[in-house]
Enzyme design. Structure first.
Site, PDB file in Angstrom:
ATOM      1  N   LYS A 217       0.818  -1.158   0.108  1.00 61.28           N
ATOM      2  CA  LYS A 217      -0.054   0.186   0.234  1.00 61.28           C
ATOM      3  C   LYS A 217       0.723   1.358  -0.021  1.00 61.28           C
ATOM      4  CE  LYS A 217      -1.918   2.657   3.055  1.00 61.28           C
ATOM      5  NZ  LYS A 217      -1.718   4.007   2.360  1.00 61.28           N
TER       6      LYS A 217
ATOM      7  N   GLY B 241       7.056   4.379   8.259  1.00 62.85           N
ATOM      8  CA  GLY B 241       6.235   5.487   8.626  1.00 62.85           C
ATOM      9  C   GLY B 241       6.554   6.391   9.621  1.00 62.85           C
ATOM     10  N   SER B 242       5.555   6.797  10.502  1.00 60.04           N
ATOM     11  CA  SER B 242       5.654   7.394  11.701  1.00 60.04           C
ATOM     12  C   SER B 242       5.787   6.560  12.813  1.00 60.04           C
ATOM     13  CB  SER B 242       4.538   8.535  11.919  1.00 60.04           C
ATOM     14  OG  SER B 242       3.138   7.857  12.044  1.00 60.04           O
ATOM     15  N   THR B 243       6.378   6.991  13.907  1.00 65.37           N
ATOM     16  CA  THR B 243       6.473   6.209  15.149  1.00 65.37           C
ATOM     17  C   THR B 243       5.058   6.018  15.587  1.00 65.37           C
ATOM     18  OG1 THR B 243       8.621   7.166  15.463  1.00 65.37           O
ATOM     19  CG2 THR B 243       7.777   6.035  17.589  1.00 65.37           C
ATOM     20  N   GLU B 244       4.383   6.948  15.487  1.00 61.07           N
ATOM     21  CA  GLU B 244       2.901   6.760  16.097  1.00 61.07           C
ATOM     22  C   GLU B 244       2.100   5.460  15.622  1.00 61.07           C
ATOM     23  OE1 GLU B 244       0.986  10.296  15.020  1.00 61.07           O
ATOM     24  OE2 GLU B 244      -0.786   9.690  16.073  1.00 61.07           O
TER      25      GLU B 244
ATOM     26  N   GLY C 169       3.464   3.222  13.789  1.00 60.54           N
ATOM     27  CA  GLY C 169       4.348   2.149  14.293  1.00 60.54           C
ATOM     28  C   GLY C 169       3.880   1.417  15.314  1.00 60.54           C
TER      29      GLY C 169
ATOM     30  N   GLU D 208      10.262   0.802  10.206  1.00 67.23           N
ATOM     31  CA  GLU D 208      11.173   1.965   9.929  1.00 67.23           C
ATOM     32  C   GLU D 208      10.623   3.035   9.993  1.00 67.23           C
ATOM     33  OE1 GLU D 208      14.344   1.344   9.022  1.00 67.23           O
ATOM     34  OE2 GLU D 208      14.366  -0.806   8.180  1.00 67.23           O
TER      35      GLU D 208
ATOM     36  N   CYS E 170      13.602  10.642   6.821  1.00 62.81           N
ATOM     37  CA  CYS E 170      13.615   9.894   8.076  1.00 62.81           C
ATOM     38  C   CYS E 170      15.017  10.309   8.838  1.00 62.81           C
ATOM     39  CB  CYS E 170      13.034   8.750   8.175  1.00 62.81           C
ATOM     40  SG  CYS E 170      13.821   7.758   6.969  1.00 62.81           S
TER      41      CYS E 170
ATOM     42  N   GLU F 274      10.451  15.184  15.679  1.00 64.88           N
ATOM     43  CA  GLU F 274      10.827  15.396  14.017  1.00 64.88           C
ATOM     44  C   GLU F 274       9.823  16.285  13.580  1.00 64.88           C
ATOM     45  OE1 GLU F 274       9.296  11.763  11.921  1.00 64.88           O
ATOM     46  OE2 GLU F 274      11.472  11.740  11.126  1.00 64.88           O
TER      47      GLU F 274
END
Ligand code: NAD
Length: 480
Positions: free
Chosen positions: A186, A238-241, A243, A260, A294, A391
């Site tokens: 996706k 993508g974002s840590t959130e 993730g 990642e 990133c 970030e």
């Protein structure tokens, strides 16, 4: 003539080479199909807000169908195929990417907003390089250090961000296929177009149907994919959130996961560094790809004794950066990818000022339409400031200082992230000593933002786990 500034003549890359369809379906089982339970959304050019195409937001039943196609291809053809034959398909894809490189570069710049110079010279060549590199591994897996007969995992569900759309696709799909897995990928909702052209490239390469499936959509589609019980391996960038959400959703299942995520890299300049080169490295570190990187060097740590010199050179250099039309070959900084990302960059920059840091941008005229932000730096930044911790994912640099190597290491590691770092010094021994102390997956020495398919990439702490690229990148797709 010295002292006079000339304007550059416009040097636009022609967009005649791309043939954007008015609408796109989903790529499932080797063909473009209409959605069962999805709905349309639009993808726009962030530089002009022009609508480029209608895209399909895949629903759960679409995702189900894509996973079933990938499972069937895994069992009937791909996993049992002679590895050397799998390699042939990957080589073929790599060559077609090279043949269609200009078209892909223009399309990437249109949909993402990044300068054509970068999509042409960095993104697309690296995409081809990844497929060439992993094609080479396909028939050598028994020699990769994972035992004599490493087996693929099955169906990989892969979700990627918008900052390097086709390159992130290559990082995901090339190793997965080389190792004998099939995939459902996706792309991000704001940058689906090059993934859809990649689907055409799979057809052109004669890839067996179902080996690669592309489902477009936003977060709900991504969630349906990673939560699908038919997926054996989840790969997310993508974002840590997000993730974190994914890590929770797969906990307790036997799915393998790689994440990642974000970063807040320190770029450390010692007083013996070649200042002019270091300034180029600082600019490349944070202003490459509008700072939507990133591993961007978003925290500059400068040794106090050279602070004034570095800052003066940096400001001089920033006044020469050209912000504007992504398709102009002279553009250094293109458009911010979306209105939402622009709002986040503005918000965090305003917080920086409110918290007492000093903001500076070179004089620069921004286009009237589209999403734009000038190259910006903050001085007087303390480690507690949000602009030093969070970030920003935009062209914004926070400048801090240090006196001793120990203080540099301590400040560099004082972050919840751990993806990358840079060290600039003339002393080889200092590079080795500092690199060994930095908690970052990648440490660049006297350079920044260098990528190669043979080098593993990935993070510590909130930057995620697992490695992509190189021999290490195969491990994530093998049952070892
Ligand atoms: P994002 O996390 O919002 O979205 C990434 C992808 O996840 C998109 O395709 C999105 O549609 C999808 N998604 C959103 N919610 C989801 C959910 N609940 N379940 C499954 N999928 C979901 O991130 P973004 O804003 O697109 O990208 C920027 C972030 O990506 C930054 O934090 C950046 O640091 C990170 N990034 C990391 C790397 C790396 O290699 N470490 C590379 C590029 C970008």
């Amino acid at each position: 003539m010295a002292g006079l500034k000339f304007d550059y003549a416009p040097a636009p890359e022609s967009r005649a080479i791309v043939d954007i369809k008015s609408s796109y379906g989903l790529f499932i089982g080797g063909e473009f199909v209409d959605s069962i339970d999805g709905r349309p959304f639009k993808t726009i050019s962030p530089a002009s807000e022009e609508v480029l195409a209608d895209i399909t937001e895949a629903g759960p039943r679409d995702v189900d169908r894509a996973v079933a196609a990938a499972r069937s291809a895994f069992e009937s053809t791909w996993s049992g195929m002679r590895p050397a034959d799998r390699a042939k398909y990957l080589y073929r894809i790599a060559r077609i990417v090279q043949e269609r490189a200009r078209e892909l570069a223009v399309l990437e710049s249109l949909d993402n907003g990044k300068p054509i110079r970068e999509s042409r010279d960095v993104d697309i060549p690296l995409v081809a390089a990844h497929f060439f590199y992993y094609a080479g591994w396909a028939d050598k897996l028994p020699y990769a250090g994972f035992g004599p007969d490493p087996r693929p995992l099955g169906v990989a569900g892969q979700v990627i961000p918008w900052n390097f759309p086709l390159l992130m696709l290559a990082w995901k799909i090339a190793p997965a296929l080389a190792a004998g897995n099939t995939v459902v990928l996706k792309p991000a909702e704001t940058t689906p177009l090059t993934a859809l052209v990649f689907a055409e490239i799979c057809q052109q390469a004669g890839l067996p149907p179902g080996v690669v499936n592309i489902v477009t959509g936003a977060g709900d589609t991504g969630r349906a994919l990673v939560e699908h019980p038919g997926v054996d391996k989840v790969a997310f960038t993508g974002s840590t959130e997000v993730g974190r959400l994914i890590a929770k959703s797969v906990a307790g299942t036997d799915k393998k996961v790689t994440l990642e995520l974000g970063g807040k890299a320190a770029n450390i300049i010692f007083d013996d560094a070649p200042i002019d080169q270091a300034v180029e490295g600082i600019v490349n570190g944070i202003f490459f790809n509008q700072g939507h990187v990133c591993c961007a060097g978003s925290r500059l740590l400068v040794q106090e004794s050279v602070y004034e010199d570095v800052l003066a050179s940096l400001k001089r250099r920033l006044t020469t950066l050209r912000v504007g039309d992504p398709l102009d070959k002279n553009t250094d900084i293109g458009a911010i990818n979306s209105a939402a990302q622009l709002a986040r960059i503005k918000e965090l920059s305003d917080v920086g000022e409110a918290e007492g840091a000093e903001r500076w941008s070179p004089p620069c005229e921004l286009p009237d339409r589209g999403f734009w932000f000038p190259p910006t730096l903050f001085t007087g930044v303390s480690q507690a400031h949000r602009i030093a911790r969070e970030e920003i994912f935009g062209p914004v640099l926070s400048v801090l200082t240090f006196r001793t190597p120990d203080e540099a290491v301590e400040k560099a590691n004082n972050t919840p992230y751990g993806l990358s770092a840079g060290v600039w010094t003339d002393k080889g021994s200092r590079i080795l000593s500092i690199a060994a102390q930095l908690r970052a997956g990648v440490v660049w020495a006297n350079t920044f933002n260098r990528f190669d398919p043979s080098s593993p990439f990935g993070g510590y702490k909130e930057s995620g786990y697992g490695r992509e690229g190189g021999r290490h990148g195969l491990e994530a797709y093998l049952d070892v």
